[in-house]
Design an enzyme around this catalytic site. Sequence first.
Site, PDB file in Angstrom:
ATOM      1  N   TYR A  38     -33.069  41.031   7.550  1.00 39.38           N
ATOM      2  CA  TYR A  38     -31.901  41.841   7.193  1.00 39.38           C
ATOM      3  C   TYR A  38     -32.333  43.307   7.152  1.00 39.38           C
ATOM      4  O   TYR A  38     -32.927  43.794   8.087  1.00 39.38           O
ATOM      5  CB  TYR A  38     -31.299  41.327   5.876  1.00 39.38           C
ATOM      6  CG  TYR A  38     -29.903  41.835   5.620  1.00 39.38           C
ATOM      7  CD1 TYR A  38     -28.913  41.746   6.603  1.00 39.38           C
ATOM      8  CD2 TYR A  38     -29.567  42.426   4.413  1.00 39.38           C
ATOM      9  CE1 TYR A  38     -27.642  42.232   6.389  1.00 39.38           C
ATOM     10  CE2 TYR A  38     -28.288  42.907   4.181  1.00 39.38           C
ATOM     11  CZ  TYR A  38     -27.331  42.809   5.175  1.00 39.38           C
ATOM     12  OH  TYR A  38     -26.068  43.288   4.965  1.00 39.38           O
ATOM     13  N   LYS A  93     -17.660  17.083  16.338  1.00 39.64           N
ATOM     14  CA  LYS A  93     -17.875  17.633  17.676  1.00 39.64           C
ATOM     15  C   LYS A  93     -19.127  18.510  17.678  1.00 39.64           C
ATOM     16  O   LYS A  93     -19.922  18.491  18.621  1.00 39.64           O
ATOM     17  CB  LYS A  93     -16.658  18.456  18.081  1.00 39.64           C
ATOM     18  CG  LYS A  93     -16.584  18.751  19.557  1.00 39.64           C
ATOM     19  CD  LYS A  93     -16.013  17.581  20.309  1.00 39.64           C
ATOM     20  CE  LYS A  93     -15.804  17.930  21.761  1.00 39.64           C
ATOM     21  NZ  LYS A  93     -14.915  17.015  22.446  1.00 39.64           N
TER      22      LYS A  93
END
Length: 751
Positions: A38, A93
């Site tokens: 970060y 999925k």
Amino acid sequence: MSITKEEALKYHSEGRKGKIEVIPTKPCYTARELSLAYTPGVAEPCREIEKNEEDVYKYTAKGNLVAVVSNGTAVLGLGDIGPHAGKPVMEGKGVLFKRFADIDVFDIELNTHDPKEVIRAVQLLEPTFGGINLEDIKAPECFEIEEELIRTMNIPVFHDDQHGTAIISCAALINAAEIAGKDLSELKIVVSGAGAAAIACCNMYMLAGVKRENISMFDTKGHINKTRTDLNKYKAQFAQDIVYKDLADAMKGADVFIGLSKGNIVSKEMVKSMAKNPIVFAMANPDPEISYEDAIDARKDIIMATGRSDYPNQVNNVLGFPFIFRGALDVRARKINEEMKMAATKALAELAREKVPEVVINAYGGKEFSFGPEYIIPKPFDPRVLWYVAPAVAQAAMDTGVARKPIEDMNAYKEQLQERMGFSTEIVRVMVHKARKNPKRIVYPEGEEEKIIRAAHSVYDENIGLPILLGNENVIRNKIKELGYEENIFEIIDPTKSPKVNIYAEEFYKKRQRKGVTKKDALDMMKIPNYFGAMMVELGDADAMLSGLTSHYPQTIRPALQCIGVKEGFKIVSGMYIVIIKRRIFFFADTTVNVDPTAEQLAEIAINSAETVKMFDIVPKIAMLSFSNFGSAPYPQSQKVAQAVQIVKSKRPDLIIDGEMQADTAVVPEKLETEFPFANLKGGANLLIFPNLDAGNIAYKLLQRLTDAIVIGPILVGMKKPVHVIQKGDTERDIINMSAIAVVEAENAKQ
């Protein structure tokens, strides 16, 4: 397969709720790592992407990230259940994308029925994703949504409910027509259903060669013909001049029935009225338009497919979408066009004609499959689908100009796909490539075993080695014939009848006459395949031996030691496993042979193992393991390990070695560098020598069972000539990999 409501709910709710999680791909444990992940470190890739947007594929996960987008209006036969109720399906999925093609997924559920809102929402997602999989959106809105997104977006958009079923069933139709002896252009096809899947299927069939005028389509109101005024533009394309009063009327004399509607609407009589060798794809789920049992009872010449896994020829969309997206993402395609879909179709059709490997047979309970009426499409758990379909799709993208990052070496790409899914590993492929340069004669004492014959055939076919099968010649030849292989590629020897048995017995007697073996004993032992095979290697009639599939470990090692013996200058052999975990490669020794080695024996194990590691083009960095770190716990057990380190350093100063040390010290470079800066194992160890068999055996088995580590072996280290032990649970691929290792070892010994 029967699944209860309770089982399904428990599966989805136990532990972490749902089926997916996000896992960092970079280390994020220390303050420094977090600063890289970060702020302030993340600013650097941001600046690079600002200068060149294409760098987003270089510095972020976009290139391997797909959005599964749905509004829940046409879910899994459940209908319009809404975005919240549809979320478990979209998560599922995502699991399939990851499981079959290593593609990461965020599922996006949109709370709207307005196609324009769906379109706008997805368009706004383009910076985040490498591709969009539209899912469970009802017709006709799904057509409008997909068409507009393909037109306006610069990443692949694919509505699986339309094209997935179309691609898979078209592959099945191509093969079924060939088996039935019929030409695609002459097929008379009746289709029950006129939704997204049915229309996409018919469009795909026409691309394959079916004529539009030969397709009779039915919706809930009956036959689609030109007298009707209630047809949308998608159905109107299939309106016929002829008018059929009902489904039964249309099926008389038809070659093909395609069911994409609802269960139990086709009778036995309707199937009986069809043409010779009828093709019936009853794909409604869970209840087909006609049950499998009724269909095959009605016609013995039928070629039948359903959407169910408990019957032959399951039309399962998982054969399509993961691999289509894999190929499209890997060439950074702008879209998935018709040519790419047809490439996937043809690849699936071709794969079904190939001989089915053992890994697939095992996945389906040991049942054999071969191209024919009950096997017209590959099985969902066939790992080859990835490197058949994805490269075909990628190639079609390149050929049609929609690829922004063409693949230069397609063979290398196929190998990368195999590595990506763990079917094969980079380290083993190094050995396979080396073996192909100088194939050697490999003797398999368990030559009557089908698994050995299959593996030996692949070893020959892949130009890894020249197989020699030991056993009853008639038994072996009959099995080769049953498997459909050519007999002349194998050398087959029956030890009980071989003219060499007396020569081998005499040589063995010379070796063992002062160890209690008589001439009769020697002759009897040479009729045992493991002894016969070991003497073949010893006398140069074979270059390597692999055995152990049907016997215990000592039953393979003992004949090898008695016939061939240990490498000159050494006194023991040892066992080593390759352990691959989180893309790091380790070698574990000794894990199979020596129960409580002395310091001198540990030193031998380390030196021999290091030479074996070099075969893999890896520089060995040896850690001698203990419960002590450099004298922190001075007990006889740890002092033995420290002594072994000094012996290795005196005998082989060229080797990188240190210890005694704890396991975490050996494999965590930061710990080693911070707490023990004097150690010469910079970057951590890759060859771990365990202090005894307890530690080594326990360590590799725990990793094998409790983690996603790939474990390869055992590799027998320290033999004068290559002999390796295969295990009872080994797959065909395991045996092939070990054969390659043995061939390379034989070539190294020769040099």
